[in-house]
Design a protein around this motif. Structure first.
Motif, PDB file in Angstrom:
ATOM      1  N   ASP A  65       0.582  -0.731  -0.230  1.00 25.15           N
ATOM      2  CA  ASP A  65       0.005   0.231   0.088  1.00 25.15           C
ATOM      3  C   ASP A  65       0.586   1.246   0.070  1.00 25.15           C
ATOM      4  O   ASP A  65       2.046   1.138   0.302  1.00 25.15           O
ATOM      5  CB  ASP A  65      -0.980  -0.253   1.370  1.00 25.15           C
ATOM      6  N   ALA A  67       0.751   6.045  -1.117  1.00 23.28           N
ATOM      7  CA  ALA A  67       0.422   7.106  -1.513  1.00 23.28           C
ATOM      8  C   ALA A  67       1.080   7.980  -2.103  1.00 23.28           C
ATOM      9  O   ALA A  67       2.368   8.032  -2.169  1.00 23.28           O
ATOM     10  CB  ALA A  67      -0.860   7.537  -0.958  1.00 23.28           C
ATOM     11  N   ARG A  85      -2.813  13.204  -7.522  1.00 27.60           N
ATOM     12  CA  ARG A  85      -2.614  12.172  -6.549  1.00 27.60           C
ATOM     13  C   ARG A  85      -3.002  11.363  -6.153  1.00 27.60           C
ATOM     14  O   ARG A  85      -4.614  10.754  -6.579  1.00 27.60           O
ATOM     15  CB  ARG A  85      -3.243  13.126  -4.920  1.00 27.60           C
ATOM     16  N   TRP A  87      -3.521   6.752  -4.348  1.00 29.12           N
ATOM     17  CA  TRP A  87      -3.395   6.040  -3.415  1.00 29.12           C
ATOM     18  C   TRP A  87      -3.337   4.566  -4.361  1.00 29.12           C
ATOM     19  O   TRP A  87      -3.724   3.815  -5.288  1.00 29.12           O
ATOM     20  CB  TRP A  87      -4.561   5.266  -2.464  1.00 29.12           C
ATOM     21  N   LEU A 115      -6.451   9.842  -5.088  1.00 31.98           N
ATOM     22  CA  LEU A 115      -7.447  10.280  -3.816  1.00 31.98           C
ATOM     23  C   LEU A 115      -8.033  11.448  -4.085  1.00 31.98           C
ATOM     24  O   LEU A 115      -8.057  12.376  -4.301  1.00 31.98           O
ATOM     25  CB  LEU A 115      -5.719  10.412  -3.742  1.00 31.98           C
ATOM     26  N   PHE A 121      -2.189  12.143   2.348  1.00 30.06           N
ATOM     27  CA  PHE A 121      -1.629  11.205   2.009  1.00 30.06           C
ATOM     28  C   PHE A 121      -0.929  10.109   3.002  1.00 30.06           C
ATOM     29  O   PHE A 121      -1.034   8.804   2.656  1.00 30.06           O
ATOM     30  CB  PHE A 121      -0.012  11.572   1.325  1.00 30.06           C
ATOM     31  N   GLY A 124      -4.313   8.380   2.833  1.00 24.34           N
ATOM     32  CA  GLY A 124      -3.762   7.289   1.552  1.00 24.34           C
ATOM     33  C   GLY A 124      -3.746   5.758   1.301  1.00 24.34           C
ATOM     34  O   GLY A 124      -3.633   5.360   0.857  1.00 24.34           O
ATOM     35  N   ALA A 125      -2.708   6.020   2.244  1.00 28.25           N
ATOM     36  CA  ALA A 125      -1.296   5.100   2.434  1.00 28.25           C
ATOM     37  C   ALA A 125      -1.937   4.005   3.401  1.00 28.25           C
ATOM     38  O   ALA A 125      -1.604   3.434   3.651  1.00 28.25           O
ATOM     39  CB  ALA A 125      -0.065   5.567   2.872  1.00 28.25           C
ATOM     40  N   ASN A 294     -13.730   5.499  -1.968  1.00 30.86           N
ATOM     41  CA  ASN A 294     -13.967   6.991  -1.754  1.00 30.86           C
ATOM     42  C   ASN A 294     -15.159   8.194  -1.614  1.00 30.86           C
ATOM     43  O   ASN A 294     -14.310   9.215  -1.289  1.00 30.86           O
ATOM     44  CB  ASN A 294     -13.166   6.992  -3.225  1.00 30.86           C
TER      45      ASN A 294
END
Length: 342
Positions: A65, A67, A85, A87, A115, A121, A124-125, A294
């Motif tokens: 995983d 981002a 941006r 992920w 993202l 971020f 996202g990660a 999302n």
């Protein structure tokens, strides 16, 4: 670029920081400038040569995983553009050099998800394996929808085992966002506080009370769906609290313990066991899950951090071994690696 690699399976001492050339994307691929990498149990298991994502012999970059920012796109890629941006999910599956513990990675386009502006971020990660596993577990029941949205699970009771873990945390949040009544089990007061912060309606400490009696009191008609982290250990509890035609979706193998099913009881309940492994659910399930995740992010339904029930533990890229050790030693919360600045 800087990258973490290992060339033979083993403990975290095999992880080495090296310089590599920046790869170019082929048709259907995307190059991402990784900002944050997320660490999951599947990552240290792959590094040790066990688990479903174990890599082949040769140079491998860990972590599924992450981002970051799209840096280049191959021919035929249209859903993301340079500068977006994004992920990432299962970045290194069957691609051992594409893990996210490096400054740039090239992955197939269907593993790159836009993202939302509402997410940083670190969030996202933290999605990827935990959030999409939770989504899958919540959408495999026979009489439940295969998509999540506000109201999708209204009238249903979901039991989340291990509500303080990363998948459990995402399952609580997604189930609550979808309108379910959420009960979770934990093993101590600290984890109970995290599960409540994540949004669980009711928290049961199975070390301090009769979990079956308490859950039955909370859900006298029975639990509709179970999101399970230790199916072997918890099977007796689950079959005692579920209703007829319930689904137990399990995403972990409980340290390899065999599952012994009371077939008669399972038949009487018309019980469904669903085994969930993100690597093999198929691209369509991942796409559906990513779209719903999302949407939940845009609604503010998937916050992270201790106040939201998921403490964050941050490491720089050169300390990836320490990050892996933290996950392997069952650190509560989400372990993240700051690969580089945005």
């Amino acid at each position: 670029m800087k990258a973490i690699i290992y060339t033979t399976p083993g403990d975290s001492s095999r992880l080495t920081l090296v310089d590599r050339s920046v790869p170019d994307p082929a048709p259907g691929e995307v190059r991402v400038r990784v900002v944050v990498s997320g660490v999951n149990p599947t990552d240290w298991k792959a590094r040790e040569g066990s688990g479903s994502a174990a890599g082949s012999v040769g140079e491998s970059v860990p972590n599924q995983d992450g981002a970051g920012i799209v840096d280049a796109v191959g021919e035929g890629v249209s859903h993301v553009r340079v500068g977006d941006r994004v992920w990432l999910v299962i970045a290194a599956y069957q691609r051992p050099r594409s893990g996210t513990a490096q400054e740039y990675t090239v992955v197939p386009a269907d593993r790159v998800i836009p993202l939302p502006d509402e997410a940083d971020f670190e969030l996202g990660a933290s999605l990827g394996v935990p959030a999409l596993t939770a989504h899958r577990a919540l959408t495999v029941a026979e009489d439940a929808p295969d998509r999540l949205h506000p109201g999708a699970l209204r009238g249903r009771t979901v039991l989340v085992a291990g509500g303080a873990g990363a998948v459990g945390h995402a399952a609580i949040q997604l189930a609550r966002w979808s309108g379910a009544r959420v009960i979770t089990t934990v093993s101590n007061d600290a984890k109970a506080a995290l599960a409540r912060a994540a949004g669980a309606h009711d928290v049961v400490d199975y070390t301090q009370e009769d979990a079956v009696a308490r859950i039955r009191a909370l859900a006298p008609d029975g639990v509709d769906q179970v999101v399970e982290v230790a199916v072997s250990a918890n099977d007796a509890l689950n079959t005692a609290v579920v209703r007829e035609r319930a689904t137990i979706a399990t995403y972990a193998n409980d340290r390899g313990r065999p599952l012994t099913v009371d077939v008669g009881q399972a038949m009487r309940l018309n019980l469904r066991y669903q085994f969930v492994l993100l690597y093999t659910v198929g691209a369509e399930a991942i796409t559906r899950g990513a779209e719903d995740v999302n949407a939940a992010i845009r609604d503010g339904a998937l916050p992270i951090g201790e106040a939201a029930g998921l403490p964050l533990h941050r490491f720089p890229l050169e300390r990836t071994a320490d990050a892996h050790d933290a996950v392997q030693n069952n650190t509560v919360g989400k372990v993240l690696i700051q690969v580089q600045q945005p």
